[in-house]
Design a protein around this motif. Structure first.
Motif, mmCIF file in Angstrom:
data_model
loop_
_atom_site.group_PDB
_atom_site.id
_atom_site.type_symbol
_atom_site.label_atom_id
_atom_site.label_comp_id
_atom_site.label_asym_id
_atom_site.label_seq_id
_atom_site.Cartn_x
_atom_site.Cartn_y
_atom_site.Cartn_z
ATOM 1 N N ARG A 408 0.805 -1.226 0.000
ATOM 2 C CA ARG A 408 0.000 0.000 0.000
ATOM 3 C C ARG A 408 0.835 1.271 0.000
ATOM 4 N NH1 ARG A 408 -2.487 -4.088 2.341
ATOM 5 N NH2 ARG A 408 -4.757 -4.354 2.029
ATOM 6 N N TRP A 427 -6.164 1.994 2.166
ATOM 7 C CA TRP A 427 -5.691 3.022 1.244
ATOM 8 C C TRP A 427 -4.354 2.609 0.631
ATOM 9 C CZ3 TRP A 427 -8.111 7.515 -0.223
ATOM 10 C CH2 TRP A 427 -9.238 7.901 0.515
ATOM 11 N N THR A 428 -4.216 2.831 -0.666
ATOM 12 C CA THR A 428 -2.945 2.643 -1.365
ATOM 13 C C THR A 428 -2.457 4.002 -1.839
ATOM 14 O OG1 THR A 428 -3.497 0.405 -2.092
ATOM 15 C CG2 THR A 428 -1.788 1.578 -3.323
ATOM 16 N N GLY A 430 -0.178 6.555 -4.038
ATOM 17 C CA GLY A 430 0.574 6.708 -5.260
ATOM 18 C C GLY A 430 1.931 7.335 -4.980
ATOM 19 N N PRO A 447 -11.575 -0.478 -0.743
ATOM 20 C CA PRO A 447 -10.199 -0.068 -1.044
ATOM 21 C C PRO A 447 -10.183 1.247 -1.822
ATOM 22 C CG PRO A 447 -10.495 -2.399 -1.461
ATOM 23 C CD PRO A 447 -11.861 -1.857 -1.189
ATOM 24 N N SER A 448 -9.272 2.149 -1.408
ATOM 25 C CA SER A 448 -9.198 3.473 -2.013
ATOM 26 C C SER A 448 -7.762 3.800 -2.367
ATOM 27 C CB SER A 448 -9.752 4.535 -1.058
ATOM 28 O OG SER A 448 -11.067 4.201 -0.641
ATOM 29 N N THR A 449 -7.564 4.797 -3.212
ATOM 30 C CA THR A 449 -6.227 5.159 -3.676
ATOM 31 C C THR A 449 -5.992 6.652 -3.517
ATOM 32 O OG1 THR A 449 -6.228 3.371 -5.313
ATOM 33 C CG2 THR A 449 -4.668 5.175 -5.672
ATOM 34 N N PRO A 451 -4.045 9.379 -5.305
ATOM 35 C CA PRO A 451 -3.423 9.458 -6.638
ATOM 36 C C PRO A 451 -1.992 9.983 -6.594
ATOM 37 C CG PRO A 451 -5.591 10.504 -6.610
ATOM 38 C CD PRO A 451 -5.217 10.243 -5.191
ATOM 39 N N ASP A 452 -1.231 9.678 -7.620
ATOM 40 C CA ASP A 452 0.111 10.238 -7.777
ATOM 41 C C ASP A 452 0.042 11.764 -7.685
ATOM 42 O OD1 ASP A 452 0.943 7.673 -8.255
ATOM 43 O OD2 ASP A 452 1.289 7.941 -10.409
#
Length: 462
Positions: A408, A427-428, A430, A447-449, A451-452
């Motif tokens: 993650r 959460w993962t 970027g 699951p959520s991200t 962003p970069d």
């Protein structure tokens, strides 16, 4: 209690090849345990330690520091597996900066210190049976580390876990390895003696040793401290640091009222009714960093006098035989702390250091801060804080183990602008994420991200 509990434990240790000195040390502690000794240190029996010299205030001659470092060995405790983070090998093999591990940076700290001071500075690890092979394989990348005539490591001892109901060695056929436990890091002295490492160091001309945990990259070789320690003529010294609210738990040094000796009180040695007093950072301002300095000749003399068994206080640790199964057989693990040896030696001293000498990693929360831009790596391979470290609290359901954490958090976010980071949910992150202020990510149920290039702040993703 079983009349033959000790005999069975001793027989089991001998059959496993545990050195006789370690069996004798276990026998001493077993007697204390059987007599009802708990190792608890009551608040009423101690007074606070309040007057301690600070490293920053010392006037240490540079040449004296170099002379002392020239006869100093570096000993690192490397028996920890990092099981609390889901690891099954030495915690020192965790990546800290890029692909470089704790062990890489320890080796490089020693090699740089040798190059800049001319000291031989042998690095000697106290491994466990489970950490030895992987560790020595990793150190093969540093062929210049070895000092002729000295080992790269010695192995800490093992002892049987004891059934809590009768103090007999526990049996656990499902996994016989779980029948054994390490004796705590107080085993350092017995293992040094029984392995012949202490004799080898003294015969090779080394007078002092600096000892610390392998997950504490702050405890790099330091000529100023070496010079100070040599100048005191003391047999033993402990580095302490000022407690903060984050340090309310953990070992701290106090003064025993009965004889005025400085003693170490670990959390496991604190009575429940004294917990609030022990956690009061105004009353007890210093915590034990577990960075020690030893006069090897004094240690050898004391071990010779005592038959290799220092008179350390007992720590009774109540567990279950399978630490992952609270319904498994209750056991007692006999332990001791290496810092507790401060009460064994007449004239032992204490030195206050700043937090740069104490950078332990006990959880993935700590690891994230250490991997981040909060710290920079200096030319002598020390990690130096660029800002005050933020408080990090990652959801243990998704970040507790190294595997889950790395999945993650493939790249550490910037934390230099953060005062805290609290993450709940899956959460993962970027790449090139910046955390600012008192940042919060809440659990959205799926699951959520992040962003970069995103910013995470008090209201979540900006």
């Amino acid at each position: 209690m079983s009349a033959d509990g000790l005999a069975r434990a001793r027989h089991k240790m001998k059959d496993a090849g545990v050195p006789p000195t370690a069996v004798d040390a276990f026998t001493r502690f077993y007697g204390l345990l059987e007599s009802g000794e708990t190792g608890l240190i009551a608040e009423r029996d101690i007074t606070p330690l309040t007057r301690v010299p600070h490293l920053a205030d010392l006037d240490v001659d540079e040449k004296a520091g170099r002379r002392a470092l020239a006869v100093t060995a570096v000993i690192k405790l490397n028996g920890g597996l990092g099981t609390s983070m889901g690891m099954d090998r030495a915690k020192s093999l965790l990546r800290v900066r890029g692909e470089r591990t704790f062990l890489d940076l320890i080796a490089e700290q020693v090699l740089v210190a040798r190059a800049t001071t001319g000291a031989r500075l042998p690095l000697v690890l106290m491994n466990s049976f489970r950490t030895r092979d992987d560790t020595l394989a990793a150190l093969a990348a540093y062929p210049d580390l070895r000092v002729d005539g000295l080992p790269l490591d010695f192995t800490q001892n093992q002892e049987p876990k004891l059934r809590a109901d009768d103090l007999t060695p526990v049996e656990w056929p499902a996994d016989p390895d779980l029948e054994w436990c390490p004796p705590g890091h107080g085993d350092l002295y017995t293992a040094l003696h029984a392995s012949g490492t202490l004799t080898a160091l003294v015969e090779a001309g080394f007078r002092y040793a600096t000892v610390s945990n392998s997950d504490n990259l702050g405890a790099a070789p330091d000529a100023r401290i070496a010079g100070w320690f040599a100048g005191t003529g003391a047999p033993f010294a402990a580095e302490v640091a000022r407690r903060t609210p984050a340090d309310r738990k953990g070992g701290h040094l106090v003064v025993r009222a009965a004889d005025g000796r400085i003693v170490l009180r670990e959390t496991a040695q604190t009575r429940p009714e004294d917990a609030d007093a022990a956690a009061d950072i105004e009353t007890h301002p210093f915590f034990n960093t577990n960075n020690l300095w030893l006069d090897l000749r004094a240690l050898a003399a004391e071990l010779e006098r005592s038959g290799g068994v220092l008179d350390l206080p007992l720590i009774r640790n109540d567990k279950t035989v399978d630490p992952t199964d609270p319904a498994s057989t209750p056991v007692v693990q006999i332990e001791s702390a290496m810092g507790a040896a401060i009460e064994v030696f007449d004239g032992a001293v204490v030195l206050e250091v700043d937090r740069s000498r104490f950078l332990p990693v006990k959880t993935t929360n700590d690891l994230l801060v250490l991997r981040s831009d909060v710290y920079r790596l200096t030319e002598d391979q020390r990690l130096v804080a660029t800002v005050d470290a933020p408080y990090v609290d990652l959801d243990p359901a998704h970040f507790k183990t190294i595997g889950a954490f790395d999945q993650r958090l493939p790249a550490a976010p910037s934390l230099v602008g953060a005062t805290s980071l609290r993450v709940r949910g899956d959460w993962t992150f970027g790449r090139d994420v910046a955390v600012v202020g008192d940042a919060v990510l809440t659990d959205g149920g799926a699951p959520s991200t992040v962003p970069d290039g995103a910013r995470v702040g008090p209201t979540g993703i900006a």
